[in-house]
Design a protein around this motif. Structure first.
Motif, PDB file in Angstrom:
ATOM      1  N   ASP A  87       0.705  -1.321  -0.077  1.00 53.56           N
ATOM      2  CA  ASP A  87      -0.054  -0.046  -0.114  1.00 53.56           C
ATOM      3  C   ASP A  87       1.031   1.341   0.063  1.00 53.56           C
ATOM      4  O   ASP A  87       0.144   2.477  -0.121  1.00 53.56           O
ATOM      5  CB  ASP A  87      -1.066  -0.188   1.169  1.00 53.56           C
ATOM      6  CG  ASP A  87      -0.262   0.031   2.510  1.00 53.56           C
ATOM      7  OD1 ASP A  87       0.729  -0.519   2.611  1.00 53.56           O
ATOM      8  OD2 ASP A  87      -1.102   0.323   3.409  1.00 53.56           O
ATOM      9  N   ALA A  88       2.166   1.125   0.147  1.00 45.08           N
ATOM     10  CA  ALA A  88       3.257   2.210   0.107  1.00 45.08           C
ATOM     11  C   ALA A  88       3.827   2.416  -1.402  1.00 45.08           C
ATOM     12  O   ALA A  88       4.442   3.479  -1.364  1.00 45.08           O
ATOM     13  CB  ALA A  88       3.930   2.146   1.233  1.00 45.08           C
ATOM     14  N   ILE A  89       3.560   1.517  -2.311  1.00 44.14           N
ATOM     15  CA  ILE A  89       4.026   1.502  -3.645  1.00 44.14           C
ATOM     16  C   ILE A  89       3.924   3.019  -4.215  1.00 44.14           C
ATOM     17  O   ILE A  89       2.587   3.169  -4.153  1.00 44.14           O
ATOM     18  CB  ILE A  89       3.698   0.313  -4.404  1.00 44.14           C
ATOM     19  CG1 ILE A  89       4.423  -0.939  -3.942  1.00 44.14           C
ATOM     20  CG2 ILE A  89       4.113   0.831  -5.667  1.00 44.14           C
ATOM     21  CD1 ILE A  89       3.969  -2.293  -4.449  1.00 44.14           C
ATOM     22  N   GLY A  90       4.752   3.582  -4.726  1.00 51.05           N
ATOM     23  CA  GLY A  90       4.597   4.790  -5.359  1.00 51.05           C
ATOM     24  C   GLY A  90       4.446   6.131  -4.534  1.00 51.05           C
ATOM     25  O   GLY A  90       4.248   7.283  -4.831  1.00 51.05           O
ATOM     26  N   THR A  91       4.823   5.939  -3.077  1.00 50.56           N
ATOM     27  CA  THR A  91       4.889   7.150  -2.295  1.00 50.56           C
ATOM     28  C   THR A  91       6.263   7.501  -1.972  1.00 50.56           C
ATOM     29  O   THR A  91       6.343   8.674  -1.312  1.00 50.56           O
ATOM     30  CB  THR A  91       4.315   6.432  -0.761  1.00 50.56           C
ATOM     31  OG1 THR A  91       5.482   5.643  -0.241  1.00 50.56           O
ATOM     32  CG2 THR A  91       3.238   5.891  -0.770  1.00 50.56           C
ATOM     33  N   GLY A  92       7.155   7.011  -2.685  1.00 47.60           N
ATOM     34  CA  GLY A  92       8.595   7.634  -2.474  1.00 47.60           C
ATOM     35  C   GLY A  92       9.419   6.759  -1.332  1.00 47.60           C
ATOM     36  O   GLY A  92      10.496   7.062  -1.192  1.00 47.60           O
ATOM     37  N   ALA A  93       8.683   5.771  -0.709  1.00 52.03           N
ATOM     38  CA  ALA A  93       9.479   5.310   0.287  1.00 52.03           C
ATOM     39  C   ALA A  93      10.645   4.437  -0.118  1.00 52.03           C
ATOM     40  O   ALA A  93      11.751   4.343   0.353  1.00 52.03           O
ATOM     41  CB  ALA A  93       8.562   4.423   1.023  1.00 52.03           C
ATOM     42  N   GLY A  94      10.404   3.654  -1.159  1.00 47.53           N
ATOM     43  CA  GLY A  94      11.561   2.941  -1.724  1.00 47.53           C
ATOM     44  C   GLY A  94      12.520   3.665  -2.362  1.00 47.53           C
ATOM     45  O   GLY A  94      13.845   3.369  -1.928  1.00 47.53           O
ATOM     46  N   ARG A  95      12.263   4.875  -2.842  1.00 49.13           N
ATOM     47  CA  ARG A  95      13.359   5.619  -3.393  1.00 49.13           C
ATOM     48  C   ARG A  95      14.274   6.353  -2.259  1.00 49.13           C
ATOM     49  O   ARG A  95      15.376   6.464  -2.307  1.00 49.13           O
ATOM     50  CB  ARG A  95      12.776   6.818  -4.153  1.00 49.13           C
ATOM     51  CG  ARG A  95      13.826   7.942  -4.507  1.00 49.13           C
ATOM     52  CD  ARG A  95      14.890   7.564  -5.486  1.00 49.13           C
ATOM     53  NE  ARG A  95      14.856   7.693  -6.658  1.00 49.13           N
ATOM     54  CZ  ARG A  95      15.859   7.603  -7.470  1.00 49.13           C
ATOM     55  NH1 ARG A  95      17.028   7.069  -7.323  1.00 49.13           N
ATOM     56  NH2 ARG A  95      15.834   7.858  -8.831  1.00 49.13           N
TER      57      ARG A  95
END
Length: 153
Positions: A87-95
């Motif tokens: 649910d956090a994909i695309g939030t910038g968390a991975g980057r």
């Protein structure tokens, strides 16, 4: 929503963070047998937390968004684990976690970050600046190969 907050993982969070890794991996549709086989490899360790090698991304309210674990080397450091809650994909968390890992490996003296990637994650790593240098055999499944990526630091 504002960007994720990064912080060091805390002792006692190993289980919750390991569960986040499993939830993230399962997002790609792997079956139960596959998930059971890879589960031992998706562990956040107390040793890595104590060494300061594990970083958490969360919302300001403390909701976990992702986790990253590194292994510094002599010149090539390893991005051991990087998982983001579905649910956090695309939030910038991975980057944010990826950039933080690169900064920490660079500060440790590493010149290259290595990544043994899940095939589904490879496009994200390439987007962030990594390149495929080889295919490597899976430690878990005979005959399965995984992308081996590197990024100059």
């Amino acid at each position: 929503m504002t960007g994720p907050v990064l912080r060091p993982a805390r002792p006692g969070e190993e289980e919750a963070l390991s569960q986040l890794c499993l939830k993230s991996k399962a997002y790609w549709g792997y079956d139960a047998a596959f998930m059971a086989a890879v589960s031992p490899y998706l562990k956040i360790t107390s040793e890595a937390i104590a060494a300061g090698y594990t970083t958490v991304a969360e919302r300001k309210d403390g909701t976990l968004l992702g986790v990253c674990q590194i292994e510094p080397g002599s010149t090539k450091g390893n991005l051991d684990l990087l998982f983001v809650s579905p649910d956090a994909i695309g939030t910038g968390a991975g980057r944010a976690l990826f950039d933080d890992a690169a900064d920490k490996l660079r500060a440790a003296g590493d010149k290259v970050m290595t990544i043994l990637s899940d095939p589904y994650a490879e496009p994200a790593y390439i987007h962030m600046g990594a390149r495929r240098v080889a295919m490597r055999p899976s430690d878990v499944f005979k005959g399965r190969e995984l992308p081996w990526l590197e990024m100059d630091l």
